[in-house]
Design an enzyme around this catalytic site. Sequence first.
Site, PDB file in Angstrom:
ATOM      1  N   ASN A  40       0.812  -1.231   0.000  1.00 16.65           N
ATOM      2  CA  ASN A  40       0.000   0.000   0.000  1.00 16.65           C
ATOM      3  C   ASN A  40       0.835   1.266   0.000  1.00 16.65           C
ATOM      4  O   ASN A  40       0.328   2.347   0.332  1.00 16.65           O
ATOM      5  CB  ASN A  40      -0.894   0.049   1.256  1.00 16.65           C
ATOM      6  CG  ASN A  40      -1.776  -1.151   1.431  1.00 16.65           C
ATOM      7  OD1 ASN A  40      -1.636  -1.897   2.401  1.00 16.65           O
ATOM      8  ND2 ASN A  40      -2.685  -1.359   0.500  1.00 16.65           N
ATOM      9  N   HIS A  69      -2.870  -5.824  -3.341  1.00 22.82           N
ATOM     10  CA  HIS A  69      -2.614  -4.594  -4.112  1.00 22.82           C
ATOM     11  C   HIS A  69      -1.259  -4.608  -4.825  1.00 22.82           C
ATOM     12  O   HIS A  69      -0.763  -3.552  -5.216  1.00 22.82           O
ATOM     13  CB  HIS A  69      -2.716  -3.367  -3.210  1.00 22.82           C
ATOM     14  CG  HIS A  69      -4.109  -3.095  -2.736  1.00 22.82           C
ATOM     15  ND1 HIS A  69      -5.157  -2.885  -3.609  1.00 22.82           N
ATOM     16  CD2 HIS A  69      -4.633  -3.032  -1.488  1.00 22.82           C
ATOM     17  CE1 HIS A  69      -6.265  -2.686  -2.913  1.00 22.82           C
ATOM     18  NE2 HIS A  69      -5.981  -2.778  -1.629  1.00 22.82           N
ATOM     19  N   HIS A 148      -0.957 -12.881   3.809  1.00 23.44           N
ATOM     20  CA  HIS A 148      -1.752 -11.673   3.606  1.00 23.44           C
ATOM     21  C   HIS A 148      -3.207 -12.087   3.446  1.00 23.44           C
ATOM     22  O   HIS A 148      -3.635 -12.497   2.370  1.00 23.44           O
ATOM     23  CB  HIS A 148      -1.220 -10.980   2.350  1.00 23.44           C
ATOM     24  CG  HIS A 148      -1.657  -9.563   2.226  1.00 23.44           C
ATOM     25  ND1 HIS A 148      -1.028  -8.533   2.881  1.00 23.44           N
ATOM     26  CD2 HIS A 148      -2.663  -8.991   1.531  1.00 23.44           C
ATOM     27  CE1 HIS A 148      -1.620  -7.394   2.586  1.00 23.44           C
ATOM     28  NE2 HIS A 148      -2.623  -7.634   1.777  1.00 23.44           N
ATOM     29  N   HIS A 175      -4.679  -4.599   8.534  1.00 24.37           N
ATOM     30  CA  HIS A 175      -4.179  -3.303   9.010  1.00 24.37           C
ATOM     31  C   HIS A 175      -4.434  -3.099  10.502  1.00 24.37           C
ATOM     32  O   HIS A 175      -4.198  -2.008  11.018  1.00 24.37           O
ATOM     33  CB  HIS A 175      -4.738  -2.133   8.199  1.00 24.37           C
ATOM     34  CG  HIS A 175      -4.287  -2.129   6.774  1.00 24.37           C
ATOM     35  ND1 HIS A 175      -4.524  -1.083   5.901  1.00 24.37           N
ATOM     36  CD2 HIS A 175      -3.594  -3.049   6.047  1.00 24.37           C
ATOM     37  CE1 HIS A 175      -4.004  -1.363   4.718  1.00 24.37           C
ATOM     38  NE2 HIS A 175      -3.453  -2.551   4.777  1.00 24.37           N
TER      39      HIS A 175
HETATM   40 FE   LIG Z   1      -2.623  -3.664   3.153  1.00 20.48          FE
HETATM   41 FE   LIG Z   2      -4.074  -6.117   1.447  1.00 23.41          FE
END
Ligand SMILES: [Fe+2]
Ligand SMILES: [Fe+2]
Length: 251
Positions: A40, A69, A148, A175
């Site tokens: 990110n 991402h 993840h 997060h």
């Molecule tokens: Fe992330």
């Molecule tokens: Fe992620």
Amino acid sequence: MKVLFIGDIYGEPGRKIFLDHIDELKAAHKPNIIIVNSENSANNGRGITQKFYKELMQKGVSAVTMGNHTYGQNELLTFMDDSHVIRPINYKAAPGKGYDLIKFNSQTLLVINALGRTFMNANMESPFFEIEKVINEVKADYVFVDFHAEATSEKVALGHYLDGKVSAIVGTHTHIPTADERVLPKGTLYITDVGMTGPLDGVIGVDKDIVVNRFLYGYSLPNQVAITKNQLNAVILDLKNKTIKRIHLED
Ligand SMILES: [Fe+2]
Ligand SMILES: [Fe+2]
């Protein structure tokens, strides 16, 4: 072998708090290897730029893990083959590599990134089987996995599945740091989520009003990185002596 792992670096605020504190973290914890999740780190919270990749390398980072991402910045395709960027191993045929072998003195650390499937992208290979394939094929003194994933159950299940087969499994993506860091029964170091490095008072990094409105009305403006107080979340692991400790800083 001491590893410092930094959780998802989010946008410009995440890059700043990382760059402001990495030297003091190195001095305080004396890691042999630094790994960061940087999925990110670009300005819009998606992907990584070559400029920041170079800054990570200059700060002594050995491996850069990613996530859902990974491909948020097109320019990644121009440098990822020649880099220590590791994308999830269970992407079917995407560019890049799912693991990297890092050398420190005479020892080797296999770093693997994998993506969960529960509440995420179901069109992926099994993270369980893909990680197992690599650890059977690539010999290393230590193995470090960044898993993840969204679901705590999938993360804990992978922890138990790989317990005793890898040195450490750290979770990323939600997060939000979890308080369950521990040594699993067969000796693998484990934490469900390290938490992110970026805005403290957004909603997982995004401007809070945008996300609150999306929950209230079902739509909102496109995501923008929150500008607030910042946080850095990390773990320091000793793979030989089997310890894992959380690190949390705020600016
Ligand atoms: Fe992330
Ligand atoms: Fe992620």
